[in-house]
Design an enzyme around this catalytic site. Structure first.
Site, short mmCIF file in Angstrom:
data_model
loop_
_atom_site.label_atom_id
_atom_site.label_comp_id
_atom_site.label_asym_id
_atom_site.label_seq_id
_atom_site.Cartn_x
_atom_site.Cartn_y
_atom_site.Cartn_z
N LYS A 111 50.05 -51.19 113.14
CA LYS A 111 48.81 -50.99 112.38
C LYS A 111 48.16 -49.65 112.69
O LYS A 111 47.58 -49.02 111.82
CB LYS A 111 47.84 -52.15 112.64
N LYS A 195 57.63 -57.02 106.52
CA LYS A 195 57.02 -58.35 106.51
C LYS A 195 56.02 -58.49 105.37
O LYS A 195 55.28 -57.56 105.08
CB LYS A 195 56.29 -58.56 107.85
N LYS A 198 49.10 -60.01 104.15
CA LYS A 198 47.87 -60.03 103.34
C LYS A 198 47.42 -58.62 103.05
O LYS A 198 46.91 -58.32 101.98
CB LYS A 198 46.75 -60.65 104.16
P1 ATP Z 1 47.34 -58.86 108.21
O1 ATP Z 1 48.13 -58.01 107.30
O2 ATP Z 1 45.86 -58.73 108.05
O3 ATP Z 1 47.77 -58.79 109.65
P2 ATP Z 1 48.90 -61.26 107.91
O4 ATP Z 1 49.43 -61.63 106.57
O5 ATP Z 1 49.85 -60.69 108.91
O6 ATP Z 1 47.64 -60.35 107.70
P3 ATP Z 1 47.55 -62.86 109.94
O7 ATP Z 1 46.15 -63.33 109.72
O8 ATP Z 1 47.79 -61.69 110.83
O9 ATP Z 1 48.24 -62.59 108.51
O10 ATP Z 1 48.40 -64.07 110.49
C1 ATP Z 1 48.12 -65.44 110.17
C2 ATP Z 1 49.32 -66.29 110.47
O11 ATP Z 1 50.33 -66.06 109.45
C3 ATP Z 1 50.00 -65.98 111.79
O12 ATP Z 1 50.43 -67.18 112.38
C4 ATP Z 1 51.18 -65.13 111.41
O13 ATP Z 1 52.22 -65.20 112.35
C5 ATP Z 1 51.57 -65.75 110.07
N1 ATP Z 1 52.27 -64.81 109.20
C6 ATP Z 1 51.77 -63.64 108.73
N2 ATP Z 1 52.66 -63.04 107.94
C7 ATP Z 1 53.75 -63.85 107.89
C8 ATP Z 1 55.03 -63.77 107.23
N3 ATP Z 1 55.33 -62.75 106.46
N4 ATP Z 1 55.92 -64.78 107.41
C9 ATP Z 1 55.60 -65.84 108.20
N5 ATP Z 1 54.42 -65.97 108.86
C10 ATP Z 1 53.51 -64.99 108.71
MG MG Z 2 49.12 -60.06 110.82
#
Ligand code: ATP
Ligand code: MG
Length: 329
Positions: A111, A195, A198
């Site tokens: 990040k 990956k 969000k």
């Molecule tokens: P950001 O981009 O803001 O980091 P994010 O999509 O990575 O958002 P988080 O809020 O960081 O989401 O994570 C929430 C949960 O979703 C965590 O348990 C994380 O491991 C899971 N997670 C996030 N992205 C994935 C993915 N691509 N596949 C499986 N699990 C995921």
């Molecule tokens: Mg994340």
């Protein structure tokens, strides 16, 4: 009863990756465990975010928790910022984690490299400290997360060991990460080497997205050379990702999914099936989401949840304070 705890941060619209890697699994814990699920809204501040966006994301996230099967009578659902113990414990335990270990965290490296190097917030660097406080405040035995968060839970384990050893007392409970067998890391549909996130750009599928648009994205997902539907992460990352999505939503293994498509040699036919499974699942979630928004229950759920969470967190905070020589009144 053992305790389970997890959270998602309201940084953007929830993706299919969040659902498969985390959210879908949360309700499974509410019968066997004392389940705590919160919105990590303080963590959402680690990258710049508009106040209105944060507010709306938070509401949607709680509504989605409920829509995906979390029952407020079984699971304590709350906002991180409603329980001040998170910040209070953070101020203590930051002294027991080291800058060297924080700078080795993959999430921080990923990040921070996208930011102006002169404007990297301290909160982004210290993210795993607050996350450790989040976990230990509830004596969590298990922490269900996607693969990318495993490293942070492991750092929390190091902290628990270090702190308890230093004071020769089991002040904090040792947590164990629980990573789903299938779907712990869903990749972007347009670039299966990245990956799905969000805060990522295109190619992601959002839980509240229009179903026609979801279908289109799946039909256009990047695939690989060849025509067999086989799981091969290295040579067929696109097909492997779609197989993972299919298997996770059907609650079957990757091998079983491969068997279903063993006679299918056209990617288009396979994608149609994946699109159907995804849109069926999202359609159910979206219907429930609308019912929950209309029922206007979110404030009450959060108020009750914060009260229960605070009771539990305060005990752990006081114990930690007294252990290290603070008065902890
Ligand atoms: P950001 O981009 O803001 O980091 P994010 O999509 O990575 O958002 P988080 O809020 O960081 O989401 O994570 C929430 C949960 O979703 C965590 O348990 C994380 O491991 C899971 N997670 C996030 N992205 C994935 C993915 N691509 N596949 C499986 N699990 C995921
Ligand atoms: Mg994340």
């Amino acid at each position: 009863m053992k305790r389970s705890l997890s959270a998602i941060k309201p940084t953007g619209k929830l993706t299919l990756g969040n659902y498969i890697g985390a959210l879908k699994n949360f309700p499974k814990f509410q019968d066997e465990y004392e389940n705590f699920i919160f919105v990590a809204d303080l963590h959402a501040l680690t990258l710049p975010i508009e106040p209105q966006t944060l507010y709306e994301n938070t509401r949607d996230l709680v509504a989605l928790y409920l829509a995906c099967g979390l029952d407020p009578n079984k699971t304590t659902i709350f906002l991180q910022s409603d329980v001040s113990e998170h910040s209070e414990l953070n101020a203590i335990i930051q002294n027991y984690l080291y800058m060297g270990e924080l700078s080795r965290m993959t999430q921080f490296k990923d990040k921070s490299k996208k930011l102006n190097q002169n404007a990297i917030g301290l909160g982004l660097f210290a993210y795993p400290v607050l996350m450790a406080a989040d976990i230990i405040l509830y004596n969590a035995d298990v922490v269900p997360v996607g693969e990318d968060q495993k490293q942070h839970v492991e750092l929390c384990r190091d902290l628990v060991h270090r702190f308890n050893t230093r004071y020769n007392k089991e002040v904090f409970k040792m947590p164990t990460p629980i990573i789903p067998k299938t779907g712990a890391r869903i990749m972007s549909l347009t670039d299966p080497s990245v990956k799905m996130s969000k805060s990522g750009e295109k190619g992601d599928i959002y839980l509240l997205e229009d179903l026609k648009s979801v279908e289109k994205k799946i039909m256009r997902a990047t695939t690989d050379l060849g025509s067999d539907i086989k799981y091969d992460k290295e040579n067929k990352p696109g097909i492997s990702n779609l197989l993972t999505i299919y298997a996770s939503l059907k609650d079957i293994s990757i091998e079983e999914a491969e068997n279903i498509f063993s006679n299918c040699h056209r990617y288009g036919d396979f994608k149609k099936e994946v699109a159907k499974v995804v849109t069926d699942e999202l359609s159910k979630i979206q219907t429930k989401y609308k019912e929950i928004i209309d029922a206007n229950i979110i404030d009450k759920v959060l108020k009750d949840g914060a009260k229960k969470a605070k009771e539990c967190a305060n005990k752990v905070l006081k114990d930690a304070q007294r252990t290290i020589g603070l008065y902890g009144k």
